[in-house]
Design a protein around this motif. Structure first.
Motif: not given
Length: 370
Positions: A43-62
């Motif tokens: 998960g690049h910067r998390g799920a950065s196509a779906l959530r603001p990148e490099h946030t816990l929410e982006s990583y959790r979504k990934a």
């Protein structure tokens, strides 16, 4: 442990060439693509196509969407805390420019030989950064509805998230931290390598979970190699920029060396003395048809011959990011998941061992079957 996780761990373990005592299902395998182990989805910067990148929410979504590893880019605060931002200049990914109390922090400095103007993490304490809120980096392509809701996370918070999600989901979530601008931060007395290793070694999760440490520079990876013996659950990934670009550490010491010069068969054997894998852009693997009709990539084949794995970056499903043959109808912001899946599968066909994606759900579909 699910078969998918076992395969993912096998893929990472063959990068390291080692066993793990915490996951007995994972057996070491020879470093070759002929095993056809499913590639890692990162998960690049998390799920950065779906959530603001490099946030816990982006990583959790990934993680929710099936990523085997999550990727935090790491920079340093003024007080020496590692936080997740793609760049140390944060005006594009936070609300700092709208915060009157920080107007005076705007400045211009040289970052890796280029003049950059903005607000830099090294000018803020962690407490100050925690007052900022993340915003979407690509508002022309993605909704800004989540702007202002999420904090900048620390490395410690990301490790805790990976551990908690691993326990909750019954599968091990690995990490792929990238050290950003290491020569720059070292010049400020804020070198990140020791702090990263200390954090990884101190946390129960990352003492055993797969961790891939990345850098576009070379000297810090060489130094890390001296501190991370093989075998280990910590592996090293040499990232590659555009062919004519140069790792800044080589420029800083007056011995510039292009990424193209690091991609020859001889150079790849040199890279293999300190790294476990290379990370080129997907355009660099350029599939070609072999005489037997299979797809081959000279770079992937040469890397594997040198004992290196290949983890490419970065796949994303909007038309703006898709090469022409993979695009669908609509404008640049229109998603074309089928095209992205086809693009990823074409890369898998030449033997890559993993890939970074801004939308891990799409990457997961490409690997597991649509």
């Amino acid at each position: 442990m699910s078969p998918r996780l076992t395969a993912a761990l096998l893929a990472l373990l063959l990068v390291a060439g080692c066993k793990t005592t915490s996951h007995p299902q994972a057996k070491p395998m020879p470093p070759t693509s002929d095993n056809r182990t499913p590639p890692l989805v990162i998960g690049h910067r998390g799920a950065s196509a779906l959530r603001p990148e490099h946030t816990l929410e982006s990583y959790r979504k990934a993680i929710e969407d099936g990523a085997d590893l999550i990727e935090p880019d790491l920079v340093s605060t003024r007080d020496g805390v590692l936080v997740a931002r793609h760049e140390n200049e944060i005006s594009g990914t936070t609300d700092v420019a709208s915060r009157p109390e920080f107007t005076g922090r705007r400045t211009t400095r040289s970052i890796d030989g280029e003049r950059v103007t903005g607000w830099f993490t090294e000018d803020f304490t962690l407490a100050e950064l925690k007052t900022l809120r993340a915003r979407e980096r690509l508002p022309e392509l993605r909704s800004t509805a989540l702007d202002g809701r999420f904090e900048i996370p620390t490395l410690a918070e990301i490790l805790d998230l990976a551990a908690a999600e691993s326990a909750a989901r019954g599968r091990v979530i690995g990490l792929a931290p990238e050290l950003k601008h290491p020569t720059h931060f070292a010049s400020l007395g804020l070198a990140m390598e020791s702090r990263l290793l200390d954090a990884l070694n101190a946390h129960p999760h990352t003492r055993t979970a797969p961790v891939v440490i990345q850098s576009f520079e070379t000297a810090n990876l060489r130094a890390l190699r001296e501190r991370i013996p093989r075998p280990s659950n910590l592996t090293l990934l040499q990232l590659y920029g555009d062919p004519n670009e140069k790792p800044f550490d080589t420029v800083a010491v007056g011995k510039p060396r292009s990424y193209a010069s690091l991609a020859t068969p001889e150079a790849l054997r040199e890279v293999a003395t300190y790294a476990d894998a290379i990370g080129p852009h997907y355009l660099a693997i350029a599939p070609r048809k072999a005489e037997d009709g299979t797809s081959r990539s000279p770079l992937v084949d040469a890397a594997h011959a040198a004992g290196l794995q290949v983890i490419v970056y970065t796949f994303r499903p909007e038309n703006h990011f898709l090469p022409g043959d993979y695009r669908g109808t609509g404008g640049p912001a229109a998603r074309h998941d089928a095209g992205s899946i086809r693009q990823i599968r074409d890369a898998i066909a030449v033997g890559i061992d993993g890939f970074f994606t801004d939308d891990p759900a799409v990457g997961r579909r490409a690997v597991d079957g649509d």
